[in-house]
Design an enzyme around this catalytic site. Structure first.
Site, PDB file in Angstrom:
ATOM      1  N   GLU A 117       0.828  -1.214   0.000  1.00 53.94           N
ATOM      2  CA  GLU A 117       0.000   0.000   0.000  1.00 53.94           C
ATOM      3  C   GLU A 117       0.865   1.268   0.000  1.00 53.94           C
ATOM      4  O   GLU A 117       0.710   2.142   0.864  1.00 53.94           O
ATOM      5  CB  GLU A 117      -0.947  -0.011   1.190  1.00 53.94           C
ATOM      6  CG  GLU A 117      -1.897  -1.197   1.183  1.00 53.94           C
ATOM      7  CD  GLU A 117      -2.957  -1.135   2.274  1.00 53.94           C
ATOM      8  OE1 GLU A 117      -4.069  -1.645   2.056  1.00 53.94           O
ATOM      9  OE2 GLU A 117      -2.678  -0.554   3.352  1.00 53.94           O
TER      10      GLU A 117
ATOM     11  N   GLU B 216      -6.331  -8.521   0.212  1.00 50.30           N
ATOM     12  CA  GLU B 216      -6.775  -8.543   1.609  1.00 50.30           C
ATOM     13  C   GLU B 216      -8.265  -8.282   1.636  1.00 50.30           C
ATOM     14  O   GLU B 216      -8.752  -7.348   1.003  1.00 50.30           O
ATOM     15  CB  GLU B 216      -6.063  -7.476   2.446  1.00 50.30           C
ATOM     16  CG  GLU B 216      -4.559  -7.638   2.567  1.00 50.30           C
ATOM     17  CD  GLU B 216      -3.911  -6.521   3.387  1.00 50.30           C
ATOM     18  OE1 GLU B 216      -4.649  -5.796   4.099  1.00 50.30           O
ATOM     19  OE2 GLU B 216      -2.683  -6.374   3.328  1.00 50.30           O
TER      20      GLU B 216
END
Length: 479
Positions: A124, A269
């Site tokens: 990220e 995720e």
């Protein structure tokens, strides 16, 4: 007779390992993330057993620690290796570092019969909280790693990608068809998307309906689930009844506008926490997972991305050292608790035949002893300060929100705080001092409302927990 040099033999060996242990596709298989930001972690052999017993055949890691990775040798479990953000600069700056990383972490592991298809470069990296720290290095790092993979002869077997937060794209308040990459990183995201396309690598995205609910009090809660209870949101004739489909299709449109619509999408995720917020509890998590597994079993995907979706649940077990800056829930994403005990029944196949997941086996705990507030010191004036200290370094998040532990009386709450610090410090005797307020007992300090945990004997965890003890001793030495 052709004579092979050492480098060629290594390449051939790596390719052979991939051919033997690689399935043609992992679509439809269950994957899970395993993070290790905990004072003590489950032994990797126990994790392997848990995955096998629960028929979870893919695992996504957040680094490439040999201690953990080696446990997967010969298991047939698909391992996604990772390069943490703090290593991106070196790999971006020097191609030689990328070559070394691939040789040490990929080639050698393949030769050791560890099944690897993907390497996650960074994690990220475009979060706004990073203030652009990785914008100049993430793409070169990705390019260098994939180039090094290709030069090892593994172009068709192993792909590098970047786990992205879903905030790298948005629809500007419109429907999914208005989706596009975030304006401040659009040019870079287009380059990355086209690079993934050129290398037949997937776009890895993390999607969290819970976070949409957490961040927006007006978010319709039914839209976070999959039972059809939400009012449909229409977008050019397409009805959306859940956030995951809408989010996924926003990405599909963003990739299309980037000229990379054929890039495979993997959900890196997805999950629901069990504590740390009023909507984070086992019942809500079970509802989410029940709907998710049923959706995955149907193999329908989303309106614009039909069919199987490859995914990784987040997460395998709780991590009591994760930052709580985003929220207390960050330490409670596990399907299993810190010690491998399941939190609620579920059916991974989506057939709604609920049963308790198989717990971790051969989990070893430290001595059955607890640190509590000495009953004779219950009126001491420094209890509050010492409790705050314990919670600064121990995980007191169960004492907040609507967790049953939060409903205990002040004395038991203080004992919980003392004990969690003591356990996370590997039961070091001085970690139960608290200016003379603490007392080590052998009778279970748990209450009818709240379990007081005991530390694991994880050898991997000692490195982390030792930091807590070290801080404690330094404060004692330099008041």
């Amino acid at each position: 007779m052709m004579i092979l040099n050492f480098r060629t033999m290594m390449i051939c060996s790596a390719v052979a390992a991939v051919m033997i242990f690689m399935l043609s596709t992992a679509a439809g298989a269950i994957g899970v993330n395993w993070g290790t930001k905990a004072a003590q972690n489950l032994d990797p052999a126990t994790v392997v057993q848990m995955l096998k017993d629960n028929k979870i055949n893919k695992i996504k890691l957040f680094d490439s620690d040999p201690y953990n990775v080696n446990a997967f040798a010969g298991t047939g479990i698909d391992v996604m290796l990772a390069i943490p953000n703090d290593q991106l600069q070196d790999i971006s700056d020097d191609y030689g570092n990328a070559v070394d990383w691939v040789q040490e972490n990929l080639v050698q592991n393949l030769q050791n019969s560890i099944k690897i298809r993907y390497v996650a470069v960074g994690n990220e990296p475009f979060l706004k909280s990073y203030n652009g720290s990785f914008q100049g290095i993430i793409f070169p790092a990705l390019q260098n790693i994939q180039k090094a993979i290709n030069e090892q002869g593994l172009r068709d077997q192993v792909k590098a990608t970047i786990p992205q937060n879903a905030d790298v794209y948005d629809s500007g308040g419109g429907g999914p068809s208005d989706g596009n990459f975030r304006s401040d990183i659009r040019s870079l995201m287009v380059q990355i998307a086209r690079f993934l396309l050129d290398n037949n690598a997937p776009f890895l995205v993390n999607i969290y309906p819970f976070l949409s609910l957490y961040e927006n009090p007006n978010f319709p809660i039914a839209y976070a689930f999959f039972d059809g209870g939400a009012k449909p949101v229409m977008d050019k004739g397409t009805a959306y009844t859940n956030m995951v489909d809408a989010n996924l299709d926003t990405l599909v449109w963003s990739l299309k506008k980037a000229g990379a619509e054929k890039v495979k999408i993997i959900i890196g995720e997805i999950g629901w926490p069990t504590d740390g917020h009023k909507e984070a509890n086992p019942d809500m998590a079970k509802k989410f997972y029940d709907g998710w597994f049923k959706k995955m079993a149907a193999k329908k995907g989303s309106p614009k991305y039909p069919g199987d979706i490859e995914y990784y649940l987040f997460s395998l077990s709780d991590e009591n050292l994760k930052s709580v800056a985003p929220g207390d829930f960050e330490r409670h994403w596990g399907i299993f608790g810190y010690d491998g005990q399941p939190k609620f029944p579920m059916d991974f196949t989506g057939k709604q035949n609920d049963q308790w997941p198989v717990a971790g086996k051969n989990v070893t705990y430290r001595t059955a002893q607890w640190c509590i507030l000495d009953p004779e010191m219950s009126n001491a004036v420094n209890i509050g300060d010492n409790m705050n200290y314990a919670c600064s370094y121990g995980d007191c998040t169960p004492l907040n929100h609507e967790n049953p532990c939060a409903k205990m009386d002040p004395i038991n709450r203080t004992s919980y705080a003392f004990n969690i610090f003591y356990q996370m410090s590997n039961q070091e005797q001085r970690a139960c001092d608290f200016e003379g307020l603490g007392k080590i007992v052998e009778m279970n300090a748990s209450t009818s409302q709240c379990n007081f945990p005991i530390a694991l004997t994880s050898s991997a965890g000692r490195r982390v927990a030792g930091v807590i003890v070290c801080i404690f001793f330094l404060i004692l030495a330099f008041p």
